[in-house]
Design a protein around this motif. Structure first.
Motif, mmCIF file in Angstrom:
data_model
loop_
_atom_site.group_PDB
_atom_site.id
_atom_site.type_symbol
_atom_site.label_atom_id
_atom_site.label_comp_id
_atom_site.label_asym_id
_atom_site.label_seq_id
_atom_site.Cartn_x
_atom_site.Cartn_y
_atom_site.Cartn_z
ATOM 1 N N GLY A 140 0.805 -1.210 0.000
ATOM 2 C CA GLY A 140 0.000 0.000 0.000
ATOM 3 C C GLY A 140 0.839 1.261 0.000
ATOM 4 O O GLY A 140 2.055 1.226 -0.233
ATOM 5 N N GLY A 141 0.185 2.380 0.297
ATOM 6 C CA GLY A 141 0.836 3.676 0.140
ATOM 7 C C GLY A 141 0.897 4.522 1.398
ATOM 8 O O GLY A 141 0.993 5.754 1.294
ATOM 9 N N MET A 142 0.858 3.915 2.587
ATOM 10 C CA MET A 142 0.972 4.729 3.796
ATOM 11 C C MET A 142 2.355 5.380 3.827
ATOM 12 O O MET A 142 3.375 4.698 3.650
ATOM 13 C CB MET A 142 0.748 3.890 5.046
ATOM 14 N N PRO A 143 2.427 6.698 4.018
ATOM 15 C CA PRO A 143 3.689 7.429 3.854
ATOM 16 C C PRO A 143 4.855 6.924 4.697
ATOM 17 O O PRO A 143 6.006 6.955 4.246
ATOM 18 C CB PRO A 143 3.306 8.860 4.250
ATOM 19 N N MET A 144 4.599 6.419 5.906
ATOM 20 C CA MET A 144 5.690 5.999 6.781
ATOM 21 C C MET A 144 6.496 4.835 6.207
ATOM 22 O O MET A 144 7.672 4.635 6.568
ATOM 23 C CB MET A 144 5.121 5.613 8.149
ATOM 24 N N LEU A 145 5.919 4.076 5.277
ATOM 25 C CA LEU A 145 6.615 2.917 4.718
ATOM 26 C C LEU A 145 7.925 3.293 4.030
ATOM 27 O O LEU A 145 8.850 2.483 3.969
ATOM 28 C CB LEU A 145 5.711 2.187 3.718
ATOM 29 N N ILE A 146 8.002 4.517 3.533
ATOM 30 C CA ILE A 146 9.219 4.899 2.791
ATOM 31 C C ILE A 146 10.429 5.020 3.703
ATOM 32 O O ILE A 146 11.566 5.063 3.225
ATOM 33 C CB ILE A 146 9.012 6.218 2.009
ATOM 34 N N ASN A 147 10.207 5.015 5.016
ATOM 35 C CA ASN A 147 11.317 5.129 5.972
ATOM 36 C C ASN A 147 11.789 3.784 6.500
ATOM 37 O O ASN A 147 12.621 3.730 7.404
ATOM 38 C CB ASN A 147 10.893 6.012 7.157
ATOM 39 N N MET A 148 11.300 2.685 5.940
ATOM 40 C CA MET A 148 11.567 1.368 6.515
ATOM 41 C C MET A 148 12.536 0.544 5.697
ATOM 42 O O MET A 148 12.622 -0.680 5.848
ATOM 43 C CB MET A 148 10.240 0.618 6.747
ATOM 44 N N ASN A 149 13.272 1.208 4.812
ATOM 45 C CA ASN A 149 14.392 0.585 4.100
ATOM 46 C C ASN A 149 14.019 -0.715 3.395
ATOM 47 O O ASN A 149 14.805 -1.665 3.347
ATOM 48 C CB ASN A 149 15.561 0.338 5.071
ATOM 49 N N ASP A 150 12.779 -0.757 2.876
ATOM 50 C CA ASP A 150 12.329 -1.920 2.098
ATOM 51 C C ASP A 150 12.358 -3.215 2.919
ATOM 52 O O ASP A 150 12.544 -4.301 2.387
ATOM 53 C CB ASP A 150 13.191 -2.070 0.828
ATOM 54 N N ASN A 151 12.164 -3.097 4.240
ATOM 55 C CA ASN A 151 12.216 -4.252 5.143
ATOM 56 C C ASN A 151 10.798 -4.796 5.331
ATOM 57 O O ASN A 151 9.957 -4.165 5.973
ATOM 58 C CB ASN A 151 12.811 -3.818 6.489
ATOM 59 N N GLU A 152 10.535 -5.974 4.774
ATOM 60 C CA GLU A 152 9.186 -6.527 4.779
ATOM 61 C C GLU A 152 8.639 -6.726 6.186
ATOM 62 O O GLU A 152 7.487 -6.388 6.479
ATOM 63 C CB GLU A 152 9.141 -7.849 4.021
ATOM 64 N N GLU A 153 9.455 -7.270 7.089
ATOM 65 C CA GLU A 153 8.985 -7.527 8.452
ATOM 66 C C GLU A 153 8.572 -6.227 9.143
ATOM 67 O O GLU A 153 7.514 -6.153 9.784
ATOM 68 C CB GLU A 153 10.067 -8.225 9.273
ATOM 69 N N LEU A 154 9.402 -5.195 8.995
ATOM 70 C CA LEU A 154 9.076 -3.893 9.587
ATOM 71 C C LEU A 154 7.779 -3.344 9.017
ATOM 72 O O LEU A 154 6.928 -2.825 9.754
ATOM 73 C CB LEU A 154 10.202 -2.892 9.316
ATOM 74 N N MET A 155 7.615 -3.443 7.709
ATOM 75 C CA MET A 155 6.440 -2.863 7.059
ATOM 76 C C MET A 155 5.163 -3.579 7.474
ATOM 77 O O MET A 155 4.139 -2.938 7.742
ATOM 78 C CB MET A 155 6.622 -2.880 5.539
ATOM 79 N N ILE A 156 5.206 -4.900 7.546
ATOM 80 C CA ILE A 156 4.011 -5.648 7.937
ATOM 81 C C ILE A 156 3.655 -5.361 9.393
ATOM 82 O O ILE A 156 2.479 -5.181 9.738
ATOM 83 C CB ILE A 156 4.217 -7.155 7.690
ATOM 84 N N ASN A 157 4.679 -5.290 10.261
ATOM 85 C CA ASN A 157 4.421 -4.952 11.664
ATOM 86 C C ASN A 157 3.813 -3.560 11.775
ATOM 87 O O ASN A 157 2.890 -3.333 12.570
ATOM 88 C CB ASN A 157 5.707 -5.032 12.482
ATOM 89 N N TYR A 158 4.345 -2.629 10.991
ATOM 90 C CA TYR A 158 3.822 -1.265 11.025
ATOM 91 C C TYR A 158 2.357 -1.225 10.583
ATOM 92 O O TYR A 158 1.520 -0.572 11.214
ATOM 93 C CB TYR A 158 4.650 -0.344 10.126
ATOM 94 N N LEU A 159 2.033 -1.925 9.506
ATOM 95 C CA LEU A 159 0.660 -1.928 8.999
ATOM 96 C C LEU A 159 -0.302 -2.558 10.016
ATOM 97 O O LEU A 159 -1.417 -2.081 10.201
ATOM 98 C CB LEU A 159 0.589 -2.658 7.660
ATOM 99 N N ASN A 160 0.153 -3.606 10.680
ATOM 100 C CA ASN A 160 -0.673 -4.204 11.732
ATOM 101 C C ASN A 160 -0.885 -3.234 12.884
ATOM 102 O O ASN A 160 -1.995 -3.095 13.405
ATOM 103 C CB ASN A 160 -0.025 -5.498 12.246
ATOM 104 N N ASP A 161 0.189 -2.557 13.278
ATOM 105 C CA ASP A 161 0.073 -1.571 14.365
ATOM 106 C C ASP A 161 -0.848 -0.426 13.968
ATOM 107 O O ASP A 161 -1.657 0.045 14.771
ATOM 108 C CB ASP A 161 1.460 -1.021 14.728
ATOM 109 N N LEU A 162 -0.718 0.030 12.726
ATOM 110 C CA LEU A 162 -1.564 1.124 12.249
ATOM 111 C C LEU A 162 -3.028 0.717 12.265
ATOM 112 O O LEU A 162 -3.901 1.486 12.700
ATOM 113 C CB LEU A 162 -1.144 1.537 10.833
ATOM 114 N N LYS A 163 -3.306 -0.474 11.799
ATOM 115 C CA LYS A 163 -4.689 -0.977 11.828
ATOM 116 C C LYS A 163 -5.237 -0.924 13.251
ATOM 117 O O LYS A 163 -6.358 -0.450 13.489
ATOM 118 C CB LYS A 163 -4.725 -2.410 11.301
#
Length: 400
Positions: free
Chosen positions: A171-194
Motif C-alpha cells: 500500500g501507500g501509507m507514507p511511513m513505509l518509505i522510511n523502513m528501508n524496504d524491510n518486509e517484516e518492519l512494514m508488515i508490523n507497522y501496517l498491523n500496528d496502524l490498523k
C-alpha cells in the motif's frame, strides 16, 4: 520529507479565504506533515511566527486543553494585536466541543483557520450547519503510485512492474518509505496502524464493547471486497457462524468504520432508471496494505486488490464513484465529475476470450458516449475493443 504538492497547493490557494480549511483523512496519511509544511510556507511568505498558532492535540504539550473553553482561552491569550492570526490545529477532534471554539475564532478574531482530523465528523451536516457552511475541505489519501515510485527506497533497479507489485502488496501509507524496504518492519507497522485506527477512531470514540466481533467483521469485509453486500446479508453469514449480532448493529459498526476512513461504502447506481439503489453496495478499504494484513499477505495479488486500488485512485482524482447496474449487468465503477463520466471494468487479465467477452458486455450495453475503459495488467498499448479503451493498470496510475 516529501512535499505533496497537489495537497499543499490546495491549501495555499485557499489562504485568507473566509473559510475554515478542513484537512481530513485516515490516521497517518500525512495530514500532520502537510500542516507543518504549510506552516513553513507561511514563514517563507514573511508571516511572523508570533502570528502563527500551531497546536498538535496528539502531543502531551496540549493535554491540558480538554474542551472548547480551554482552547478559546489559550488562543485569546496569544492574540495581542490586530494582525491576522493563522490558527493551525492538528487532530482537533481530541478537544471536546472544539467546533464551538472554532466558530468563535471566526467571529471574534482576525483569523485564518486550518484544522485536521481523522474522523468524518469534521464533515458532518451538524458541523457544517454550526459553522454556517464556511468550510473548505481537503481530503488526504495515502500515497498514489506516482508518489510511491518517487519516494520509496527501491533496490536493485526494480522494473516498474516490480515497483507496482510492492505498492499492491504494502500500500501507500507514507511511513513505509522510511523502513528501508524491510518486509517484516512494514508488515508490523501496517498491523500496528490498523490497531491504532481501530482503537482510537472506532472503539474508543464509539465506546464499542464487543471488540472481538469488530475484529471478525473487518476480516469478513476484507474477504468480500468487490462483492455486493448488505448489513442483513452479513448478519445472516455471522448467524450461521454462531453470532447473534443484529443487522442494525452491523450497520452501525460499518458506519463507524466509514467515519474513521477505514472502509468506504460504494452505492449502486441503476443506469436505465438513473437512480441510486438503496439496497446492496460494495465496500473497499482505504489502503491495500491495511487490507492485506487483515485478509492475509498471501492473497495480495488478487482481483479484489486491483479493484480496491483503482477505487481509491478514483477518489484521489476527485471522482464520485458508484457501482453501476444496467439491467442484470454490473459495471465495476461509474466515476463522475461535473463534466466527466467514465465507466470502468477492472480485470487482472482479459487474454481469455470468455473473460474479455464478460468484461466488455456490460460496457457495450451502455448506449451513451462517455468513455468506457477496461483496466487490466495485460501489457497493452493504445488498444481498443469495439470502442472500449483497454489500459494497463500501471499506465493508468501513472497518468496525471
Amino acid at each position: 520529507m516529501m512535499v505533496r504538492e497537489k495537497y499543499l497547493n490546495q491549501i495555499i490557494q485557499s489562504k485568507d479565504l473566509n473559510l475554515i480549511k478542513v484537512i481530513t483523512g485516515v490516521r497517518r496519511s500525512g495530514k500532520s506533515t502537510l500542516l507543518l509544511q504549510y506552516k513553513d510556507y507561511l514563514i517563507s511568505q514573511k508571516i511572523s511566527e508570533k502570528d502563527i498558532i500551531y497546536m498538535n492535540f496528539e502531543s502531551a504539550k496540549w493535554y491540558d486543553i480538554k474542551d472548547y473553553h480551554d482552547l478559546y482561552s489559550y488562543v485569546k491569550e496569544q492574540v495581542k494585536d490586530e494582525h491576522r492570526k493563522y490558527l493551525l490545529f492538528d487532530e482537533v477532534q481530541n478537544v471536546e466541543n472544539w467546533e464551538k471554539a472554532i466558530n468563535s475564532f471566526m467571529v471574534d478574531f482576525n483569523s485564518d483557520i486550518y484544522i485536521t482530523g481523522s474522523n468524518a465528523y469534521l464533515l458532518s451536516s451538524e458541523l457544517t450547519t454550526l459553522l454556517a457552511g464556511r468550510v473548505f475541505t481537503i481530503r488526504i489519501y495515502p500515497f498514489s503510485f506516482q508518489e510511491f515510485v518517487k519516494a520509496y527506497p527501491f533496490h536493485n533497479h526494480e522494473t516498474q512492474y516490480e515497483q507496482f507489485d510492492k505498492y499492491l502488496k504494502y500500500g501507500g501509507m507514507p511511513m513505509l518509505i522510511n523502513m528501508n524496504d524491510n518486509e517484516e518492519l512494514m508488515i508490523n507497522y501496517l498491523n500496528d496502524l490498523k490497531e491504532v485506527v481501530l482503537k482510537k477512531d472506532v472503539i474508543s470514540r464509539n465506546n464499542i464493547k464487543d471488540v472481538v466481533f469488530l475484529d471478525n467483521l473487518i476480516k469478513y469485509m476484507a474477504s468480500v471486497i468487490g462483492n455486493l453486500t448488505t448489513p442483513y446479508s452479513i448478519a445472516e453469514f455471522m448467524r450461521k457462524n454462531g453470532s447473534s449480532i443484529s443487522h442494525e448493529t452491523i450497520d452501525s459498526y460499518l458506519k463507524m468504520l466509514e467515519n474513521a476512513y477505514f472502509i468506504y461504502r460504494v452505492p449502486r447506481f441503476e443506469l436505465k432508471g438513473k437512480q441510486l439503489l438503496k439496497t446492496q453496495g460494495k465496500y473497499y478499504f482505504i489502503d491495500n496494505g491495511i487490507k492485506n494484513v487483515i485478509d492475509g499477505m498471501s492473497s495480495y495479488d488478487s482481483g479484489s486488490s486491483y479493484e480496491n486500488l483503482v477505487y481509491i485512485e478514483l477518489l484521489r482524482r476527485g471522482y464520485e464513484v458508484y457501482v453501476g447496474q444496467y439491467d442484470n449487468l454490473e459495471i465495476n465503477f461509474i466515476a463522475t465529475k461535473p463534466n466527466d463520466t467514465i465507466y470502468i471494468q477492472v480485470s487482472r487479465s482479459i487474454l481469455d476470450e470468455k473473460v474479455e467477452e464478460r468484461e466488455k458486455k456490460s460496457l457495450l450495453a451502455i448506449k451513451d458516449n462517455h468513455r468506457k475503459i477496461i483496466l487490466t495488467m495485460d501489457q497493452v498499448s493504445n488498444k481498443q475493443i469495439d470502442g472500449i479503451e483497454v489500459i494497463n493498470i500501471i499506465d493508468f496510475l501513472m497518468q496525471s
